[in-house]
Write a protein that holds these residues in place. Structure first.
Motif, mmCIF file in Angstrom:
data_model
loop_
_atom_site.group_PDB
_atom_site.id
_atom_site.type_symbol
_atom_site.label_atom_id
_atom_site.label_comp_id
_atom_site.label_asym_id
_atom_site.label_seq_id
_atom_site.Cartn_x
_atom_site.Cartn_y
_atom_site.Cartn_z
ATOM 1 N N ARG A 12 -1.214 21.459 7.420
ATOM 2 C CA ARG A 12 0.146 21.477 6.759
ATOM 3 C C ARG A 12 1.208 20.369 7.455
ATOM 4 O O ARG A 12 0.842 19.982 8.326
ATOM 5 C CB ARG A 12 0.942 22.597 6.649
ATOM 6 N N TYR A 13 2.123 20.095 6.819
ATOM 7 C CA TYR A 13 3.206 19.129 7.409
ATOM 8 C C TYR A 13 4.344 20.030 8.230
ATOM 9 O O TYR A 13 4.520 21.336 7.539
ATOM 10 C CB TYR A 13 3.729 18.393 6.425
ATOM 11 N N TRP A 14 4.947 19.617 9.154
ATOM 12 C CA TRP A 14 5.989 20.086 9.603
ATOM 13 C C TRP A 14 7.113 19.043 9.852
ATOM 14 O O TRP A 14 6.941 17.954 10.178
ATOM 15 C CB TRP A 14 5.921 20.642 11.193
ATOM 16 N N ILE A 15 8.498 19.392 9.633
ATOM 17 C CA ILE A 15 9.408 18.724 9.990
ATOM 18 C C ILE A 15 9.869 18.676 11.289
ATOM 19 O O ILE A 15 9.785 19.912 12.025
ATOM 20 C CB ILE A 15 10.718 18.876 9.155
ATOM 21 N N LEU A 16 9.644 17.771 12.183
ATOM 22 C CA LEU A 16 10.038 17.774 13.757
ATOM 23 C C LEU A 16 11.469 17.416 14.009
ATOM 24 O O LEU A 16 11.975 18.013 14.604
ATOM 25 C CB LEU A 16 9.282 16.747 14.545
ATOM 26 N N ASN A 17 11.972 16.202 13.129
ATOM 27 C CA ASN A 17 13.411 16.119 13.329
ATOM 28 C C ASN A 17 14.024 15.624 11.893
ATOM 29 O O ASN A 17 13.323 14.808 10.991
ATOM 30 C CB ASN A 17 13.806 14.779 14.431
ATOM 31 N N VAL A 18 15.271 15.826 11.688
ATOM 32 C CA VAL A 18 15.962 14.951 10.714
ATOM 33 C C VAL A 18 17.219 14.666 11.319
ATOM 34 O O VAL A 18 17.978 15.141 11.574
ATOM 35 C CB VAL A 18 16.360 15.898 9.343
ATOM 36 N N VAL A 19 17.430 13.041 11.164
ATOM 37 C CA VAL A 19 18.488 12.510 11.636
ATOM 38 C C VAL A 19 19.223 11.855 10.703
ATOM 39 O O VAL A 19 18.407 10.970 10.012
ATOM 40 C CB VAL A 19 18.013 11.471 12.830
ATOM 41 N N TRP A 20 20.474 11.963 10.399
ATOM 42 C CA TRP A 20 21.132 11.225 9.088
ATOM 43 C C TRP A 20 22.430 10.530 9.649
ATOM 44 O O TRP A 20 22.971 11.045 10.701
ATOM 45 C CB TRP A 20 21.433 12.276 8.191
ATOM 46 N N MET B 29 2.207 29.302 13.638
ATOM 47 C CA MET B 29 2.905 28.608 12.619
ATOM 48 C C MET B 29 2.616 28.738 11.175
ATOM 49 O O MET B 29 3.185 28.534 10.496
ATOM 50 C CB MET B 29 3.182 27.339 13.303
ATOM 51 N N THR B 30 1.262 29.218 10.912
ATOM 52 C CA THR B 30 0.514 29.090 9.704
ATOM 53 C C THR B 30 0.991 30.305 8.725
ATOM 54 O O THR B 30 0.502 30.357 7.520
ATOM 55 C CB THR B 30 -0.863 28.808 9.568
ATOM 56 N N ALA B 31 1.522 31.565 9.415
ATOM 57 C CA ALA B 31 1.745 32.445 8.486
ATOM 58 C C ALA B 31 3.058 32.011 7.445
ATOM 59 O O ALA B 31 4.094 31.908 8.016
ATOM 60 C CB ALA B 31 2.279 33.716 9.330
ATOM 61 N N GLN B 32 2.500 31.617 6.377
ATOM 62 C CA GLN B 32 3.738 31.262 5.335
ATOM 63 C C GLN B 32 3.744 31.938 4.159
ATOM 64 O O GLN B 32 2.354 32.393 3.457
ATOM 65 C CB GLN B 32 3.731 29.723 5.083
ATOM 66 N N SER B 33 4.647 31.816 3.249
ATOM 67 C CA SER B 33 4.694 32.437 1.950
ATOM 68 C C SER B 33 3.848 31.667 1.143
ATOM 69 O O SER B 33 3.764 30.316 1.248
ATOM 70 C CB SER B 33 6.086 32.972 1.565
ATOM 71 N N THR B 34 3.527 32.329 -0.123
ATOM 72 C CA THR B 34 2.861 31.287 -1.018
ATOM 73 C C THR B 34 3.891 30.294 -1.585
ATOM 74 O O THR B 34 3.224 28.968 -1.932
ATOM 75 C CB THR B 34 2.441 32.052 -2.546
ATOM 76 N N ARG C 111 12.912 29.925 3.316
ATOM 77 C CA ARG C 111 11.768 28.613 2.978
ATOM 78 C C ARG C 111 12.253 27.653 3.743
ATOM 79 O O ARG C 111 11.535 26.737 4.077
ATOM 80 C CB ARG C 111 12.252 28.417 1.411
ATOM 81 N N PHE C 112 13.618 27.194 4.048
ATOM 82 C CA PHE C 112 14.107 26.109 4.625
ATOM 83 C C PHE C 112 13.554 26.409 6.162
ATOM 84 O O PHE C 112 12.999 25.307 6.746
ATOM 85 C CB PHE C 112 15.620 26.404 4.675
ATOM 86 N N ARG C 113 13.807 27.242 6.794
ATOM 87 C CA ARG C 113 13.174 27.682 8.229
ATOM 88 C C ARG C 113 11.523 27.254 8.396
ATOM 89 O O ARG C 113 11.350 26.570 9.361
ATOM 90 C CB ARG C 113 13.322 28.907 8.776
ATOM 91 N N GLY C 114 10.738 27.759 7.259
ATOM 92 C CA GLY C 114 9.516 27.333 7.326
ATOM 93 C C GLY C 114 8.918 25.834 7.069
ATOM 94 O O GLY C 114 7.835 25.659 7.390
ATOM 95 N N LEU C 115 9.769 25.080 6.802
ATOM 96 C CA LEU C 115 9.620 23.671 6.786
ATOM 97 C C LEU C 115 9.576 22.938 8.120
ATOM 98 O O LEU C 115 8.991 22.004 8.473
ATOM 99 C CB LEU C 115 10.798 22.823 6.022
ATOM 100 N N PHE C 116 10.466 23.602 9.116
ATOM 101 C CA PHE C 116 10.515 23.159 10.425
ATOM 102 C C PHE C 116 9.558 23.566 11.346
ATOM 103 O O PHE C 116 9.336 24.586 11.671
ATOM 104 C CB PHE C 116 11.975 23.478 10.930
ATOM 105 N N LEU D 150 6.136 28.705 -0.034
ATOM 106 C CA LEU D 150 6.356 27.582 1.226
ATOM 107 C C LEU D 150 4.784 26.689 1.157
ATOM 108 O O LEU D 150 5.039 25.591 1.347
ATOM 109 C CB LEU D 150 6.388 28.437 2.418
ATOM 110 N N SER D 151 3.583 27.458 0.954
ATOM 111 C CA SER D 151 2.548 26.844 1.237
ATOM 112 C C SER D 151 2.201 25.385 0.279
ATOM 113 O O SER D 151 1.807 24.568 0.806
ATOM 114 C CB SER D 151 1.383 27.580 1.064
ATOM 115 N N ALA D 152 2.805 25.738 -1.093
ATOM 116 C CA ALA D 152 3.069 24.388 -1.972
ATOM 117 C C ALA D 152 3.891 23.181 -1.283
ATOM 118 O O ALA D 152 3.682 22.104 -1.390
ATOM 119 C CB ALA D 152 3.412 24.797 -3.365
#
Length: 181
Positions: free
Chosen positions: A155-163, A24-29, A61-66, A31-33
């Motif tokens: 790094r941080y990962w989003i596990l869930n977003v409930v709204w 999961m750590t293969a990220q773009s520059t 970028r969106f997918r890489g947050l989760f 995204l890493s910020a």
């Protein structure tokens, strides 16, 4: 052999868990910020879905947050008066909502936030408003995103977003407004 099965299960689970961060750590520059801090994660989440009509979003970028098994879960009232939800993966969200966000324009801004941290987990209540353009005088929607994050040590990962959206019978409590980190 049967008494080895629990050991085998534990070994397989440990290998999968150990492999997950490396995979999961293969990220773009870029995204890493985004993923170094809670503030970076929340800002990136709002930024990546926002943009004017006709502008493509950076869905990679969106997918890489989760986290891979993360869910986005809108909730709210149904026509029959009950309340329900719909759980989607990040990919399902892109497929379901992506085209309309890009076609119609969408800007979501954070109005306030309250966070709680325990160990490697963070729970963020983030009040938001939604507009079609930045020039809109009033939002077409407001609500609260309940965002669960995990820090894996790198790094941080989003596990869930409930709204849930604000409605006359469901106003955003003032304690969530105008509170920024």
């Amino acid at each position: 052999m049967p008494h080895h099965v629990p050991f085998l299960r534990v070994a397989v689970a440990a290998m999968a868990l150990a492999a997950s961060p490396a995979m999961m750590t293969a990220q773009s520059t870029e995204l890493s910020a985004d993923v170094r801090t809670v503030d970076g994660m929340i800002a990136a989440l709002y930024d990546v879905i926002s943009g004017p009509a006709g502008q493509a979003r950076n869905w990679d970028r969106f997918r890489g947050l989760f986290a891979p098994e993360a869910r986005l879960i809108p909730t709210g009232p149904r026509a029959d008066g009950t309340h329900g939800y719909r759980a989607m993966s990040a990919e399902q969200y892109v497929t379901t909502a992506g085209a309309s966000l890009e076609r119609d324009g969408f800007f979501e801004s954070e109005l306030g936030r309250m966070s709680e941290t325990f160990g490697n987990i963070v729970h963020v209540f983030s009040a938001y408003d939604s507009k079609r353009t930045l020039q809109d005088k009033a939002p077409f929607a407001r609500g609260i995103n309940s965002i669960q994050l995990l820090n894996d040590g790198k790094r941080y990962w989003i596990l869930n977003v409930v709204w849930d959206s604000e409605r006359p019978d469901n106003p955003i409590p003032s304690k969530y407004l105008n509170r920024k980190p």
